[in-house]
Design an enzyme around this catalytic site. Structure first.
Site, short mmCIF file in Angstrom:
data_model
loop_
_atom_site.label_atom_id
_atom_site.label_comp_id
_atom_site.label_asym_id
_atom_site.label_seq_id
_atom_site.Cartn_x
_atom_site.Cartn_y
_atom_site.Cartn_z
N GLU A 1 0.78 -1.23 0.00
CA GLU A 1 0.00 0.00 0.00
C GLU A 1 0.82 1.29 0.00
O GLU A 1 0.64 2.15 0.87
CB GLU A 1 -0.96 0.00 1.20
CG GLU A 1 -1.95 -1.15 1.18
CD GLU A 1 -2.95 -1.12 2.33
OE1 GLU A 1 -3.95 -1.84 2.24
OE2 GLU A 1 -2.72 -0.38 3.31
N GLU B 1 -6.63 -7.70 -0.12
CA GLU B 1 -7.31 -7.44 1.14
C GLU B 1 -8.75 -7.03 0.88
O GLU B 1 -9.02 -6.26 -0.04
CB GLU B 1 -6.63 -6.31 1.94
CG GLU B 1 -5.21 -6.59 2.38
CD GLU B 1 -4.63 -5.45 3.21
OE1 GLU B 1 -5.42 -4.60 3.70
OE2 GLU B 1 -3.40 -5.40 3.37
#
Length: 713
Positions: free
Chosen positions: A381, A485
């Site tokens: 991320e 995710e």
């Protein structure tokens, strides 16, 4: 190569039922964009929020803002002219980076009985051992109903109703004949991307702690100065705690108990076939001034790989943190500013990160680990909205070339697939990225909980997920696209989900936090949302965040129940068979705009053209290191940087007693002899985690005080 029979049945049902109708973008009401009254970037523990991090992003539901019909992305050798040359030094090469109790011994060939895959060579040729002294029955293999003895002496019964077979071979610890389920290829068989489907779960909060996942660790230190809000401040508080039961070793006690071998057995028994394993860079080393517990997490990462191999689970290993922080959020290690590829220390921090990527790649590329660790995420991320697209593109290409040089490739299975996060920009912008790149996978993290307009009835969310979470189009536009995710959360309830001390925006979290009182309607609604999400993401697969949530020391129960797969499985809001999700969106009246047939171009899977980057793929990419934001426009080669003068922090391999094979030496490519980075004498370095905006005082070309090389811990 055809998928397993059960997989083909599901695919036939899917392809026959869907006609590719176009859906409309999902719009949530009254959802501000960033810069328009929305939360700050640090309002979220998992910042895979669906409110985009940049004002120009347009969709409040999907990470980065794109609906599926707009999703996108796609990896050779960079021309030598792209690489910048450092002043003051020459870089030495690339900065590399488990219903019958089986009390008898089963020949390992029985593991392949239901498979249409071709057996591989890793571990399959070893002779079957006669017994396992660590097993209660002496068996080295077994299935449903067998008794497992863990290394702490405790036993449990393996309950796997999906035909899974575990293998624990003391003579050959690299035996890869285990399979998680009958419909999943064993580890010594080929995984065919787009046909064999990933149904995975994350092991979040284990080797990198997060307040909402393991609240008890943080609750203990809320009166510390400063209070524990991330692993940095938690580590500082533990280091300062000299009372009985205090100290930094509490983190190792957490490693020992939070996730155990039984969790891996239960993951396979849940019908899941992959785990995503986040690891911190401090599993490798720390530098002076960093309070993290050094190197210890790697011991438990090795246990994870051992247990994954035993139960036939594949692993996506993922570097979850970077020096200086890649997104400024608590799961990066430290809450605060972004100093990775951003600001005066952006280049230097990226150098260290590349070294850790190199060290991890060298380890997992060894023959002993390739069949287990079949994918690697080099950075979790990175916040592209701050770092910049051009900068991240340049870094991704640098990572790709370094990993490809180490592994050699060509094709999935020859080395770990390279999994690149979308930077919170959604999938559309990645269409055509690095055309020609070999074994490249795009990763997206869509969440409802961090968006706006959350006060919706439960029946709103399942079809919304079907519309917004589709990855089909990106499989055409980029190539293999996974959901690394997602969660069952339809609101932002849960203690400390949005950081320690921050409250949820949802108006009444009491009923949602008190999961023992959930009604059947609540459970059914959450389950339907999960099933819709899984269906939309099922090609080529997904990873739920996360397997387990720890109890709060205050309430005594899991305080963020919608984020725990295991809790939902036990209590009825997660599917007992994840394959049942396929077709959910059809039943909800949502069709996929263009169902993906599982076939990728040859160059994406190691066939013709693999590894030959199209000239257009790199023509507009800036040389590495690129010009950084928030660095005063300084020449990136003059920003603080490190030179290659130190010995590499090679990761130690696992050791085995009585084995006929070694665990490798931790380094796959003997030709990779470049040294690790260390400070350049004569350069002055600002705080790597909190560098000032002004870079002019830290240019290495100017006269500066010598900085001693930090000793490695």
């Amino acid at each position: 190569m055809e998928p397993h029979t059960e997989e083909r049945d599901y695919q036939a049902e899917l392809n026959g039922a869907r006609d590719g109708g176009v859906h409309t973008p999902l719009v949530l009401p009254d959802t501000p964009r960033f810069g328009e009254g929305s939360p700050s970037l640090q309002d979220s523990t998992r910042n895979s929020f669906l409110v985009p991090p940049t004002p120009e992003a347009s969709h409040p539901f999907l990470t980065g803002g794109a609906s599926e019909e707009k999703l996108d992305g796609g990896g050779g050798t960079r021309p030598a002219s792209r690489r910048r040359r450092w002043p003051l030094l020459v870089l030495a090469g690339a900065v590399a980076v488990v219903v019958i109790v089986l009390a008898v011994v089963l020949p390992v060939t029985l593991v392949h009985k239901h498979s249409s895959h071709s057996a591989g060579s890793s571990g399959a040729s070893a002779a079957s051992p006669t017994s396992n002294p660590e097993s209660p029955t002496g068996a080295v293999s077994g299935g449903n109903g067998t008794v497992i003895k863990m290394e702490n002496g405790q036993t449990f019964t393996y309950v796997n109703n999906f035909g899974g077979v575990w293998v624990d071979d003391p003579a050959n610890p690299f035996n890869n004949s285990a399979r998680a389920q009958s419909y999943t290829p064993s580890l010594d068989e080929e995984w065919v991307w787009g046909q064999d489907l990933i149904r995975g779960v994350n092991l979040g909060g284990w080797l990198i702690t997060e307040p909402f996942i393991v609240p008890a660790l943080y609750e203990k230190y809320q009166n510390a100065s400063p209070p524990a809000v991330d692993e940095w401040t938690l580590s500082e508080a533990m280091l300062n705690d000299t009372s009985p039961g205090g100290g930094i070793q509490q983190l190792e006690q957490h490693y020992q108990t939070f996730i155990t071998e039984q969790d891996f057995a239960q993951i396979a028994a849940a019908g899941l076939n992959w785990v995503r394993l986040p690891v911190p860079y401090w599993a490798i080393e720390v530098w002076p001034g960093e309070p993290f517990l050094a190197k210890t997490a790697w011991t438990y990462a090795l246990k994870a790989l051992k247990w994954a191999r035993k139960y036939g689970l594949r692993v996506l290993l993922e570097l979850h943190t970077a020096p200086g922080s890649q997104n400024g959020l608590n799961h990066s290690g430290r809450l605060g500013p972004i100093n990775f590829l951003n600001g005066p220390m952006g280049v230097a921090n990226a150098q260290r990160t590349l070294e850790y990527i190199r060290v991890l790649t060298e380890f997992i590329a060894q023959p002993e680990y390739r069949s287990v660790v079949t994918a690697f995420g080099p950075i979790n991320e990175p916040l592209m909205g701050i770092i910049g697209r051009d900068v991240l593109d340049s870094f991704y290409l640098e990572v790709y070339e370094m990993m490809r040089n180490i592994v050699g490739y060509t094709g999935f299975g020859k080395g770990p697939a390279i999994v690149l996060h979308d930077g919170f920009q959604g999938l559309t912008p990645w269409k055509g990225f690095l055309t020609g790149a070999d074994s490249l996978v795009l990763d997206t993290h869509p969440y409802v909980a961090f968006g706006g307009g959350l006060n919706q009835p439960l029946d709103y969310w399942p079809p919304a997920a079907c519309r917004a979470f589709q990855t089909n189009q990106s499989n055409f536009d980029f190539g293999p696209t996974i959901t690394g995710e997602f969660s069952a959360a339809v609101n932002d309830c849960g203690k400390w989900l949005k950081n320690v001390g921050q409250n949820a925006s949802y108006p009444d979290c009491g009923p949602w936090d008190d999961w023992p009182t959930w009604t059947q309607d609540m459970k059914d609604g959450i389950k339907s949302f999960v099933m819709g999400s899984m269906d939309a993401m099922h090609m080529p697969g997904y990873f739920f965040w996360t397997w387990k949530i720890g109890n709060s020391s205050v309430t005594g129960i899991e305080s963020s129940p919608m984020w725990s797969y295991s809790l939902g499985l036990e209590n009825g809001w997660m599917p007992t068979d994840p394959r049942d999700a396929v077709g959910t969106c059809d039943t909800l009246g949502v069709q996929f705009n263009q169902p993906f047939n599982g076939s990728y171009p040859s160059w994406q899977t190691g066939g013709a053209g693999a590894g030959v980057l199209a000239p257009s793929a790199t023509a507009t990419l800036e040389a590495y290191p690129p010009t950084l934001s928030n660095a005063g426009g300084a020449n990136p080669t003059l920003l603080p940087h490190y030179t290659d003068v130190s010995a590499n922090p090679t990761l130690p391999p696992a050791t085995f007693s009585g084995a006929t094979t070694s665990g490798g030496d931790g380094w796959a490519d003997a030709q990779d002899t470049a040294l690790a980075p260390a400070p350049v004498p004569g350069c002055s370095y600002p705080n790597a985690w909190a560098a000032p905006a002004d870079a002019t005082s830290f240019l290495c070309g100017a006269a500066a005080l010598a900085t001693p090389t930090p000793a490695r811990k």
